[in-house]
Motif scaffolding. Structure first.
Motif, short mmCIF file in Angstrom:
data_model
loop_
_atom_site.label_atom_id
_atom_site.label_comp_id
_atom_site.label_asym_id
_atom_site.label_seq_id
_atom_site.Cartn_x
_atom_site.Cartn_y
_atom_site.Cartn_z
N UNK A 205 0.71 -1.19 0.16
CA UNK A 205 -0.14 -0.02 -0.09
C UNK A 205 0.77 1.36 -0.02
N UNK A 207 1.97 3.88 1.75
CA UNK A 207 1.48 4.17 3.13
C UNK A 207 1.13 5.66 3.35
N UNK A 210 -1.89 6.93 2.22
CA UNK A 210 -3.10 6.24 3.01
C UNK A 210 -3.33 7.14 4.49
N UNK A 211 -1.93 7.42 5.03
CA UNK A 211 -1.93 8.01 6.20
C UNK A 211 -2.55 9.29 6.01
N UNK A 213 -4.65 10.73 4.09
CA UNK A 213 -6.16 10.48 3.97
C UNK A 213 -7.09 10.08 5.01
N UNK A 214 -6.17 9.38 5.86
CA UNK A 214 -6.66 8.99 7.30
C UNK A 214 -6.46 10.01 8.34
N UNK A 217 -9.56 12.48 7.42
CA UNK A 217 -10.74 11.72 7.91
C UNK A 217 -10.94 12.01 9.29
N UNK A 293 -12.29 8.18 -0.14
CA UNK A 293 -12.29 6.51 0.02
C UNK A 293 -13.28 6.27 -0.85
#
Lengths: 306, 283
Positions: A205, A207, A210-211, A213-214, A217, A293
């Protein structure tokens, strides 16, 4: 208790000729159960003698019966559906003799009235899904001992006859049941030959992406910048809003239970759980989608219907 | 490989299972969570296959593990059985001797199922299960040696399902008939109303399996009141409950005794009804 067991003996003795005939038919053998003839002719069913105690759970397994069970299973596995039906019927006729099998007499009292109808469904299921039997017990059926195969077969039989009895009971009681012939999700239907060779649990992934985007959120949930979360509330209890619940159930680790939230806010449990499942949970998915997402359409449909 | 006669059930994965698990795992912010979600998803799918083979309806979409946001924040692997409750599917890695229960999975569960993973990850073994009412609210891990055989999950689900359909009308009628102005009846009503029917049934199942009929009133009454260990974590409004909390400060011990006696009688009557449908043919 002992009275019941003795009663059971007498009952079994009365049924014994019928059981012998059933097993003999399964093996294409003619027997006589006239008085004085039973104990001699029953030995024709297998070359060994089947004891009356065969009918009781936990009795020692007859080796020849085990071999018969194993050979019938191997035969059925090699057969197409039509001849397989007869072989499965022969196999099922032996269940009366197999220790621990859930026969009509041994199944839960509340399910006994449904047994006769259920056994037809079990027969059909076994004909159509016999390949699942060795798979479920990780059984190399050709090389496993006959006793091991029989023990696993009894487990498999029990795992089908009882659910079928429960299912027939549901129909009579008009409770919703599951039709195995039409699985709810085709994606999850099992079939042989779709085995994964070697899936890897760790996936590549991005990372960093993803981090980030997280983080966005989580920040949205923490600050509620558009006040969408706090405006999503029950009419009667404005303090019980989605933001409050998200802070307590998503952003707190460990999350608060509904009980704890009820105590803290002094609001009835029903109001809290209804708001959570009907409003907050779909809203979480909607916000995640807006942040980037990929969200399943079903989850988004829930919120559009709100 | 375990001996085939051990009490395990093997579930082989399909390509669609792997794709689903990969899809769910991809969104996770860390590599650790990525693996966790991958295993959790496969564990849920394996239990889903087994439970459907037991002719039980499931609703994957209704679980927190299937929610794209909740699974990012919490370590959940729940499977919803509509009308019955949630099963938590707990992945067990090779070499582990216990299932670990993060705090987020100790609420609103009917059972915990251990799902054993081992290379090459083309299948899992369902190692056993534990009814939620048999562990305390604070239990963080359950040793694999304590688990019940996975095939007994069917008996457990059937007892919950049949018990709900048997007791639901009885309990609803009972609750509505209790007098709000009578302190004893009010307390009994509160105790019954704060528990889900599934939870009451699960508690009675435990009493039924553990005690002779002559103790059903006493043990069932205690279970209803939430006294003793393993008060349950099935949800409803029972956590940390005790009779004292539901009664006013000036409650006398006489009222407490009367409430306990009423609960004992209710438990005894309801357990007798359940025994009619739960009795084993083996006697």
């Amino acid at each position: 208790m002992s009275g019941t067991r003795e009663g059971g003996n007498r009952e079994t003795e009365k049924k014994f000729p019928a059981i012998v005939h059933k097993a003999a038919n399964a093996c294409d053998i003619n027997v006589s159960t006239r008085k004085n003839a039973t104990m001699t002719r029953q030995s024709d069913i297998f070359s060994g003698i089947i004891q009356v105690s065969r009918c009781y759970p936990n009795a020692p397994v007859n080796n020849e019966l085990d071999f018969k069970v194993k050979s019938l299973i191997l035969q059925a596995l090699a057969e197409p559906e039509d001849p397989r039906r007869k072989t499965i019927q022969s196999l099922l006729a032996l269940t009366d003799y197999l220790p621990k099998s859930k026969t009509k007499e041994r199944i839960d009292l509340g399910l006994q009235p449904y047994y006769d109808e259920a056994v037809k469904h079990t027969e059909k299921y076994m004909i159509e899904h016999l390949e699942k039997f060795p798979e479920r017990y990780d059984l190399d059926i050709n090389n496993a001992s006959a006793s091991e195969v029989t023990q696993c077969f009894v487990r498999w039989y029990n795992l089908n006859i009882k659910p079928d009895c429960i299912d027939v009971r549901r129909r009579y009681k008009k409770i919703k049941f599951v039709d195995l012939d039409a699985p709810a999700s085709q994606e999850n239907a099992t079939s042989k030959g779709e085995t994964i060779a070697d899936p890897k649990p760790l996936l590549p992934i991005d990372e960093v992406e993803q981090k980030e985007r997280f983080r966005q959120l989580k920040a949205y949930f923490e600050t509620d910048p558009e006040q969408r979360l706090r405006n999503c509330a029950t009419r009667k209890y404005p303090s019980c809003n989605c933001w409050e619940l998200i802070k307590r159930r998503i952003l707190t680790s460990p999350p608060q239970t509904f009980q704890e939230i009820k105590k803290d806010l002094g609001i009835p449990l029903d109001n809290i759980t209804r708001l959570w499942y009907n409003k907050c949970v779909p809203l979480l998915a909607k916000i995640a989608e807006e942040i980037g997402y990929e969200i399943d359409a079903k989850k988004l449909q829930q919120i559009e219907e709100e | 490989m375990r001996n085939a006669t051990e009490n395990c059930i093997t579930i082989r994965f399909q390509e669609s299972d792997r794709k689903c698990a990969e899809k769910f795992a991809t969104d996770q912010p860390t590599a650790e969570q990525n693996q966790q979600v991958y295993r959790n998803t496969l564990a849920v799918l394996a239990v889903n296959t087994f439970v459907q083979e037991l002719r039980y309806e499931t609703d994957l979409d209704a679980g927190d593990s299937w929610h794209p946001v909740i699974r990012m924040f919490h370590n959940v692997a729940d499977l919803v059985l509509p009308g019955i409750g949630k099963i938590e599917c707990c992945p067990v890695k090779g070499g582990e001797e216990a299932i670990f229960l993060p705090s987020e999975v100790r609420e609103n569960r009917i059972a915990y199922v251990a799902v054993g993973f081992a290379e090459p990850f083309d299948k899992v073994k369902l190692l056993g299960f534990m009814p939620a009412v048999e562990i305390g609210d604070e239990t963080e891990e359950i040793s694999l040696s304590e688990l019940k055989p996975i095939e007994e999950l069917l008996d457990y689900l059937y007892r919950i399902e049949s018990g709900i359909s048997e007791l639901q009308p009885e309990i609803e009628e009972l609750i509505s008939s209790l007098d709000e102005d009578d302190p004893v009846e009010k307390a009994v009503r509160e105790i019954l109303a704060r528990q889900s029917i599934a939870e009451i049934v699960a508690k009675f199942n435990r009493v039924y399996r553990s005690h002779e009929a002559s103790y059903w009133g006493y043990e069932g009454g205690k279970a209803l009141a939430g006294v003793g260990s393993g008060g349950g974590s099935l949800g409803g409004d029972n956590r940390g409950s005790s009779m004292n909390k539901s009664l006013s400060m000036d409650t006398t011990s006489n009222i407490e005794d009367d409430v306990a006696a009423d609960l004992n009688q209710i438990a005894k009557d309801l357990l007798k009804k359940l025994a009619e449908i739960w009795g084993d043919g083996d006697g």
